[in-house]
Design an enzyme around this catalytic site. Structure first.
Site, short mmCIF file in Angstrom:
data_model
loop_
_atom_site.label_atom_id
_atom_site.label_comp_id
_atom_site.label_asym_id
_atom_site.label_seq_id
_atom_site.Cartn_x
_atom_site.Cartn_y
_atom_site.Cartn_z
CD GLU A 195 -2.84 -1.38 2.12
OE1 GLU A 195 -3.89 -2.03 2.16
OE2 GLU A 195 -2.62 -0.63 3.50
CB CYS B 56 -9.40 -5.58 -7.63
SG CYS B 56 -7.74 -5.01 -8.69
CB CYS C 201 -3.39 -6.09 -6.20
SG CYS C 201 -4.92 -5.01 -6.35
CB CYS D 276 -5.66 -7.90 -10.23
SG CYS D 276 -4.76 -6.92 -9.18
CD GLU E 91 -4.71 -10.05 -6.99
OE1 GLU E 91 -3.95 -9.43 -6.27
OE2 GLU E 91 -5.87 -10.40 -6.73
ZN LIG Z 1 -5.94 -6.15 -7.77
#
Ligand SMILES: [Zn+2]
Length: 131
Positions: free
Chosen positions: A44, A85, A53, A88, A55
């Site tokens: 983050e 998400c 993320c 991704c 992924e």
């Molecule tokens: Zn994601």
């Protein structure tokens, strides 16, 4: 490596997460078409839009090593399920090998699998631009 190894690597990758804002750790294990495996974790940022993320972290690790075809990915979080998400899903669509398998699960829940085509139906991808 086995299916169980991929699950273990996804859970292990939770430890690499940097998630001081959401405290929602995610780990991933990406399996490339050639069998190479790459871990990723979410990281983050105080400017939340800069968050990456797990992924896409794993995808970045694979891409810089020359991989362009992803066979499957295993995604884990501390409790429940962390389905990828939208961003991704789109990134995986760019580098999918056939119909990529998306596995989610973890230490406390059974693993589930869906195909990328189920998670991102009627997608826009490289084939639409002739690549
Ligand atoms: Zn994601």
């Amino acid at each position: 490596m086995t299916h169980e190894d991929y699950k273990r690597l996804a859970i292990e990758a939770l430890e690499y997460s940097y998630s001081p804002y959401s405290h929602f750790r995610v780990g991933a294990c990406l399996v490339c078409e050639n069998g190479e495996v790459f871990q990723g974790a979410n990281f983050e940022n105080a400017s939340l839009g800069a968050t990456i993320c797990a992924e896409r972290c794993a995808a970045s690790n694979a891409i810089i090593k020359g991989n362009r075809r992803f066979k499957s990915i295993y995604i884990s979080c501390d409790s429940g399920y962390a389905w990828p998400c939208g961003i991704c899903r789109q990134v995986m669509n760019e580098f999918k090998s056939c119909d990529m398998q998306i596995w989610v699960g973890g230490k406390e829940v059974e693993w589930k699998m869906m195909k990328l085509s189920q998670l991102l139906p009627e997608s826009f991808g490289p084939e639409d631009l002739g690549v």
